[in-house]
Every structure is written in C-alpha cells, then in structure tokens.
Write a protein that holds these residues in place. Structure first.
Motif, mmCIF file in Angstrom:
data_model
loop_
_atom_site.group_PDB
_atom_site.id
_atom_site.type_symbol
_atom_site.label_atom_id
_atom_site.label_comp_id
_atom_site.label_asym_id
_atom_site.label_seq_id
_atom_site.Cartn_x
_atom_site.Cartn_y
_atom_site.Cartn_z
ATOM 1 N N LEU B 106 68.645 29.729 59.320
ATOM 2 C CA LEU B 106 67.218 30.064 59.244
ATOM 3 C C LEU B 106 66.391 29.125 60.126
ATOM 4 O O LEU B 106 65.487 29.559 60.855
ATOM 5 N N THR B 107 66.729 27.841 60.095
ATOM 6 C CA THR B 107 65.950 26.873 60.859
ATOM 7 C C THR B 107 66.200 26.996 62.355
ATOM 8 O O THR B 107 65.305 26.721 63.154
ATOM 9 N N THR B 111 63.343 27.400 65.018
ATOM 10 C CA THR B 111 63.233 26.593 66.240
ATOM 11 C C THR B 111 62.953 27.498 67.432
ATOM 12 O O THR B 111 62.109 27.197 68.286
ATOM 13 N N PHE B 112 63.671 28.608 67.461
ATOM 14 C CA PHE B 112 63.450 29.584 68.533
ATOM 15 C C PHE B 112 62.007 30.106 68.491
ATOM 16 O O PHE B 112 61.350 30.250 69.532
ATOM 17 N N ILE B 113 61.499 30.334 67.281
ATOM 18 C CA ILE B 113 60.119 30.825 67.123
ATOM 19 C C ILE B 113 59.127 29.809 67.706
ATOM 20 O O ILE B 113 58.195 30.167 68.434
ATOM 21 N N LEU B 114 59.356 28.521 67.419
ATOM 22 C CA LEU B 114 58.426 27.501 67.920
ATOM 23 C C LEU B 114 58.491 27.391 69.452
ATOM 24 O O LEU B 114 57.465 27.187 70.109
ATOM 25 N N ILE B 115 59.697 27.551 70.003
ATOM 26 C CA ILE B 115 59.826 27.520 71.469
ATOM 27 C C ILE B 115 59.054 28.700 72.071
ATOM 28 O O ILE B 115 58.375 28.562 73.093
ATOM 29 N N CYS B 116 59.144 29.865 71.411
ATOM 30 C CA CYS B 116 58.389 31.041 71.890
ATOM 31 C C CYS B 116 56.890 30.735 71.923
ATOM 32 O O CYS B 116 56.183 31.125 72.855
ATOM 33 N N VAL B 149 53.672 31.788 61.816
ATOM 34 C CA VAL B 149 54.966 32.294 61.347
ATOM 35 C C VAL B 149 55.938 31.122 61.121
ATOM 36 O O VAL B 149 56.633 31.069 60.103
ATOM 37 N N PHE B 150 55.941 30.175 62.056
ATOM 38 C CA PHE B 150 56.796 28.983 61.901
ATOM 39 C C PHE B 150 56.467 28.277 60.583
ATOM 40 O O PHE B 150 57.360 27.929 59.806
ATOM 41 N N HIS B 198 51.486 18.465 61.216
ATOM 42 C CA HIS B 198 51.061 18.506 62.624
ATOM 43 C C HIS B 198 50.963 19.954 63.116
ATOM 44 O O HIS B 198 50.030 20.309 63.840
ATOM 45 N N VAL B 199 51.938 20.766 62.725
ATOM 46 C CA VAL B 199 51.901 22.178 63.134
ATOM 47 C C VAL B 199 50.671 22.857 62.528
ATOM 48 O O VAL B 199 49.982 23.625 63.204
ATOM 49 N N ALA B 200 50.400 22.546 61.249
ATOM 50 C CA ALA B 200 49.235 23.156 60.587
ATOM 51 C C ALA B 200 47.950 22.805 61.344
ATOM 52 O O ALA B 200 47.094 23.671 61.585
ATOM 53 N N GLY B 201 47.823 21.539 61.734
ATOM 54 C CA GLY B 201 46.654 21.125 62.523
ATOM 55 C C GLY B 201 46.585 21.885 63.837
ATOM 56 O O GLY B 201 45.513 22.317 64.271
ATOM 57 N N GLY B 202 47.740 22.048 64.450
ATOM 58 C CA GLY B 202 47.800 22.785 65.717
ATOM 59 C C GLY B 202 47.410 24.243 65.560
ATOM 60 O O GLY B 202 46.710 24.796 66.421
#
Lengths: 117, 250
Positions: B106-107, B111-116, B149-150, B198-202
């Motif tokens: 799943l992770t 990871t692929f989703i975040l790279i996208c 989504v991430f 950090h992602v949430a802030g982003g």
C-alpha cells in the motif's frame, strides 16, 4: 548549476522545457526496482547489501527530484551556499550519534536474522 | 502553440550588436532565498529524526522482538527453555507478519502517488512560465488533489494499524499497533506523522494556490508563489523517498 550567458527570459525558457516526463518515468522505474529489490532479495542478500542497494536507489531518486524538479540544475551558486552547510551539519549530527551505534555490542550491520533461535 | 516556442534571442542594442546578458541564473527573489533557508533547517530536522531512528534501531537488543512474546519482553528466563518455534529479532523485519504490521504494498503505491504530485506540480509551474494559465491551474489543482489522496491513504493506514486490524502478539500485546506498544511503533508514528503534517501544510498551501490560479493570479511574469510552494512540495516528496526506504523497506 545555472547555464551561463543566458538572460532571465532564456533561463525561464530552459526551465520550463526541462524533460520532466522523462524524469517522472525514471522515478517510476526506480520505485518499482526498489520495491522489487526489497521484496524479492530480502533474505537472499546480507543486511549490508540490502541496505546499500536500497539506499543507492533512494538517493538516486532524491537526487533526480532535487536536480530537476527543485531546479537545482538551473539555480545559481547561492543556493549551494545554503545547502552545503546544512548538509554538513546533518552529517555532523549523524557522525556524532555514530558512537552509539559503533560501540553497541550488536553492531548495526549484523543482520537481525542472525538472532533467530 | 507555446510548447513549440523557439529559444529567446539575446536582446540587441540600438547599434544592432548583442547586448550583454544581465542575469546569469533565474531571478533571485527574497521569497526564494527564504524558502531555501527554511528547507535547509528542514534538512537538519529530518536528519535528526532519521539519525535518532538509526541509533535506536541499532541499540535494540537481539531479543527485542519475537513472534511469541510482545515487544520489549525480557526473554532472559525464557530463552534457556528454548520454546518451540520462537524467533527473535533486534527489529521487526519487513514482510514478517508476526512482528511487522506495516503494509509495504500500500505504501509503495502511496509513494508513487506522491511522485505523481511532484510531477504535476512542476508541470504546473512550467505552464505558468509559458503563460498557459488554464493548464497551470489544472496542474496545480491536480497537485492539491493528489496530495490529499496521499494524506487520505496515510490516515487509512493509521486507522487500520491503530483500530481496525488485530495483530499477532509479536506486534503488540493489545493487538493494535499504537505509538506506545513498542520502540518501532513510536519511531514509525513520529517519523511518518511529522512528514504527514508537512504534507498537510503543503496541501493547504497548494489549495490556496489552486484557487488563486483559477482567477488568473499567475502568469509568466508572476509565478514566484507557485515556485516557492513547489520547492516546499518537492522537498516533502524527497523526504518521503528516503523515509519510505528507511522505515518500510529496511
């Protein structure tokens, strides 16, 4: 590093035409490779080889993101004046913590599997 | 089409000769210097977390985790009796369900989703630099959505770990993988939790960018905010690439 003798307009042109999709596909392939390496070679390689291989793949991916997506390729030297000291301090932190690893009786690179009973 | 635009010529002087370029690199703005300074501190922050993780992991005794007893159980009096089927480890091994509850499959997808999302971000900036406002707005919105989504997948993973699944005794005495059950759990939630914050802030910053971009706020002469948020976003992606390897795969 920044290409020399280009005007701001030309730099913007170069930046906006960088091969982002090629970098994306490379990142995708490296992610699949990394997953496969961990999934299928775990247990067949020594712990050090597993860690080494995975870290090479991860650092290559991180480099591609930094170099192309964060535009380090296009930035001037000033950005390295900020990044190099930060990275040096980071290395010092980890080096400072290293004795806690090196002096431990287990040794970090001893495979956890050797403790199997 | 703007994509097929030719390389801009050097400006010429009134006499027709080539003017000396005035800029050798992309424009240096206070915002850009500030975000790089901030990212330099972030490098040290995450290095501190990862360095601490390595020390804690290296310091874990060979009998810290086992398939028959909860983490951190003192096995001093158990080992001499050689219980049948007992396996001990210094740290939970990836893909070992008896001690490690993390879903690597799943992770890996996450990871692929975040790279996208990093790609859509950089394509968005590129579109604004070419004055393709609509395309830029679409990419920026896509980045915010993919980032969300991430985060959603990470929340799902946390929920599964902490409340839904019932794990073997080697993972947790209570059956749930909460931050207090083991050193591994504490490290996992600390590192991925800080990254998630950090992602949430982003995502919040990206959403604001997306909204503004639909109102035509950014163009080839005004894309500084997009570049700054983009740098932050790529850094978060870069950190995740390292965290995924260190926490999940090794």
């Amino acid at each position: 590093m920044a290409e020399h003798n280009l005007t701001a307009e030309q730099e913007r042109f170069v930046e906006s035409h960088a091969p982002y999709m090629k970098v994306f596909w490379t990142l995708l392939i490296l992610t699949v490779l990394e997953y496969a390496y961990a999934r299928f070679l775990e247990g067949r390689l020594s712990f050090a080889a597993l860690v080494g291989g995975l870290m090479v793949l991860a650092i290559t991916k991180a480099f591609l993101v930094g170099w192309f997506f964060m535009h380090l390729k296009f930035e001037g030297r000033w950005v390295y004046m900020l990044l190099v000291p930060a990275c040096l301090l980071a290395v010092i932190v980890v080096t400072g913590l290293a004795p806690d690893m090196a002096f431990h009786e287990n040794g970090f690179f001893e495979s956890p599997a050797v403790a199997d009973r | 089409m703007a994509d097929a635009a030719t390389f801009p010529a050097h400006p010429t002087t009134a006499h027709g000769s080539m003017a000396r370029p005035t800029v050798q690199a992309p424009p240096l703005t206070p915002g850009k210097v500030a975000i790089w300074l901030f990212l330099a501190t972030e490098i040290m922050f995450f290095t501190g977390l990862i360095g601490t993780y390595i020390v804690l992991r290296a310091g874990s005794p060979p009998t810290g985790y086992s398939n028959l007893y909860p983490p951190a159980t003192d096995l001093t009096y158990v080992l001499p009796t050689k219980p049948e089927g007992l396996k001990t480890y210094a740290w939970p091994k990836p893909y070992d369900d008896s001690t490690n509850p993390l879903s690597i499959d799943l992770t890996a997808v996450n990871t692929f989703i975040l790279i996208c999302s990093s790609v859509t971000m950089v394509l968005g900036l590129s579109a604004f630099q070419r004055d393709q406002k609509r395309k830029g707005a679409l990419y920026t919105t896509a980045t915010a959505l993919i980032g969300a989504v991430f985060l959603g997948v990470q929340v799902f993973e946390y929920r599964q770990l902490m409340f839904v699944h019932h794990y073997p005794i080697g993972v947790s005495a209570s059956g749930h993988f909460t931050p207090d059950v083991s050193l591994f759990a504490s490290c996992f939630f600390t590192m991925t939790g800080f990254h998630g914050a950090h992602v949430a802030g982003g995502v919040i910053a990206m959403s604001l960018l997306a909204i503004r971009s639909w109102f035509g706020a950014y163009s080839s002469t005004n894309y500084n905010s997009v570049e700054i948020v983009g740098l932050y976003w790529h850094f978060v992606d870069l950190v995740w690439i390292i965290l995924f390897t260190v926490v999940y795969l090794i």
